[in-house]
Write a protein that holds these residues in place. Structure first.
Motif, PDB file in Angstrom:
ATOM      1  N   TRP A   1     -28.263 -27.634 -35.775  1.00 50.25           N
ATOM      2  CA  TRP A   1     -27.133 -28.335 -35.156  1.00 50.25           C
ATOM      3  C   TRP A   1     -26.111 -28.735 -36.210  1.00 50.25           C
ATOM      4  N   GLU A   2     -26.586 -29.337 -37.280  1.00 51.38           N
ATOM      5  CA  GLU A   2     -25.683 -29.798 -38.343  1.00 51.38           C
ATOM      6  C   GLU A   2     -25.005 -28.644 -39.063  1.00 51.38           C
ATOM      7  N   ALA A   3     -25.609 -27.459 -39.055  1.00 47.00           N
ATOM      8  CA  ALA A   3     -25.026 -26.292 -39.709  1.00 47.00           C
ATOM      9  C   ALA A   3     -23.943 -25.612 -38.873  1.00 47.00           C
ATOM     10  N   LEU A   4     -23.828 -25.990 -37.600  1.00 48.23           N
ATOM     11  CA  LEU A   4     -22.808 -25.386 -36.742  1.00 48.23           C
ATOM     12  C   LEU A   4     -21.414 -25.764 -37.223  1.00 48.23           C
ATOM     13  N   PRO A   5     -20.452 -24.842 -37.122  1.00 51.94           N
ATOM     14  CA  PRO A   5     -19.069 -25.212 -37.453  1.00 51.94           C
ATOM     15  C   PRO A   5     -18.535 -26.222 -36.439  1.00 51.94           C
ATOM     16  N   ASP A   6     -17.547 -26.987 -36.846  1.00 54.67           N
ATOM     17  CA  ASP A   6     -16.988 -28.028 -35.970  1.00 54.67           C
ATOM     18  C   ASP A   6     -16.438 -27.480 -34.659  1.00 54.67           C
ATOM     19  N   ASP A   7     -15.958 -26.232 -34.681  1.00 59.16           N
ATOM     20  CA  ASP A   7     -15.379 -25.658 -33.469  1.00 59.16           C
ATOM     21  C   ASP A   7     -16.397 -24.883 -32.626  1.00 59.16           C
ATOM     22  N   SER A   8     -17.667 -25.076 -32.898  1.00 62.96           N
ATOM     23  CA  SER A   8     -18.706 -24.396 -32.121  1.00 62.96           C
ATOM     24  C   SER A   8     -18.692 -24.879 -30.668  1.00 62.96           C
ATOM     25  N   PRO A   9     -18.806 -23.956 -29.703  1.00 62.50           N
ATOM     26  CA  PRO A   9     -18.853 -24.386 -28.300  1.00 62.50           C
ATOM     27  C   PRO A   9     -20.088 -25.241 -27.997  1.00 62.50           C
ATOM     28  N   TYR A  10     -21.104 -25.155 -28.824  1.00 65.33           N
ATOM     29  CA  TYR A  10     -22.285 -26.000 -28.617  1.00 65.33           C
ATOM     30  C   TYR A  10     -21.967 -27.458 -28.913  1.00 65.33           C
ATOM     31  N   LYS A  11     -20.929 -27.691 -29.710  1.00 64.92           N
ATOM     32  CA  LYS A  11     -20.537 -29.070 -30.033  1.00 64.92           C
ATOM     33  C   LYS A  11     -19.444 -29.586 -29.104  1.00 64.92           C
ATOM     34  N   ASP A  12     -18.408 -28.784 -28.892  1.00 70.30           N
ATOM     35  CA  ASP A  12     -17.225 -29.249 -28.156  1.00 70.30           C
ATOM     36  C   ASP A  12     -16.976 -28.573 -26.828  1.00 70.30           C
ATOM     37  N   GLY A  13     -17.769 -27.577 -26.485  1.00 71.13           N
ATOM     38  CA  GLY A  13     -17.536 -26.876 -25.244  1.00 71.13           C
ATOM     39  C   GLY A  13     -16.423 -25.871 -25.390  1.00 71.13           C
TER      40      GLY A  13
END
Length: 170
Positions: free
Chosen positions: A86-98
């Motif tokens: 989770w922490e390795a995902l980029p900030d613009d990942s849809p898993y974080k922001d949809g």
């Protein structure tokens, strides 16, 4: 701002997930974007607020698992499995922001489609008194419009043997 929910119908998950970054309830489709038969339900989430409507329509007590959904986008098979992932995902990942897309179960579609005209006003009156609508003035027409929009959408989906989906965006 808040979270927005567009309910729409599609033939299958692939069609439902086309261009997931584009909202579904738009007056004029974005150039090159998909055109969906959709209802802009603003802040009406599937599990809680729509779930309360489904409970009222079925005349049963509300429960958090009443509206079953399946995640279509972002794909569940690519979801991070650990905190490190989770922490390795980029900030613009849809898993974080949809955005996210959920498929509603056929029984939800059928419950909405089966709401008869003579129950609409009673259901709106009951629905407008749920805790989540405490800040919405009763009788402003929004819930009547939303309920009838969802019901009519469900009827069209049922007629075409399609399912309902919910696009969730910020």
């Amino acid at each position: 701002m808040g979270i927005f929910y567009d309910y729409y119908r599609a033939a299958d998950r692939r069609a439902a997930a086309e261009k997931p970054e584009i909202p579904r309830a738009v007056e004029k489709p974005v150039r090159g974007g998909p055109a969906f038969d959709a209802v802009d339900a603003k802040g009406i989430d599937p599990e809680m607020i729509l779930g309360r409507l489904i409970a009222l329509a079925r005349e049963i007590p509300f429960s958090f698992d009443l509206v079953q959904t399946s995640t279509v986008h972002p794909p569940p098979e690519g979801a991070p499995a650990t905190m490190e992932e989770w922490e390795a995902l980029p900030d613009d990942s849809p898993y974080k922001d949809g955005p996210g897309i959920e498929e509603l179960s056929p029984d939800v579609r059928d419950t909405l489609a089966d709401i008869p005209d003579d129950r609409v006003d009673v259901l709106v009156e009951q629905w407008e008194h749920i805790e989540e609508f405490a800040n919405i003035p009763p009788g402003d027409g929004y819930l009547l419009e939303t309920l009838t929009g969802l019901r009519d959408l469900a009827r069209r989906a049922q007629k075409e043997n399609e399912l309902l989906y919910c696009w969730i965006g910020l």
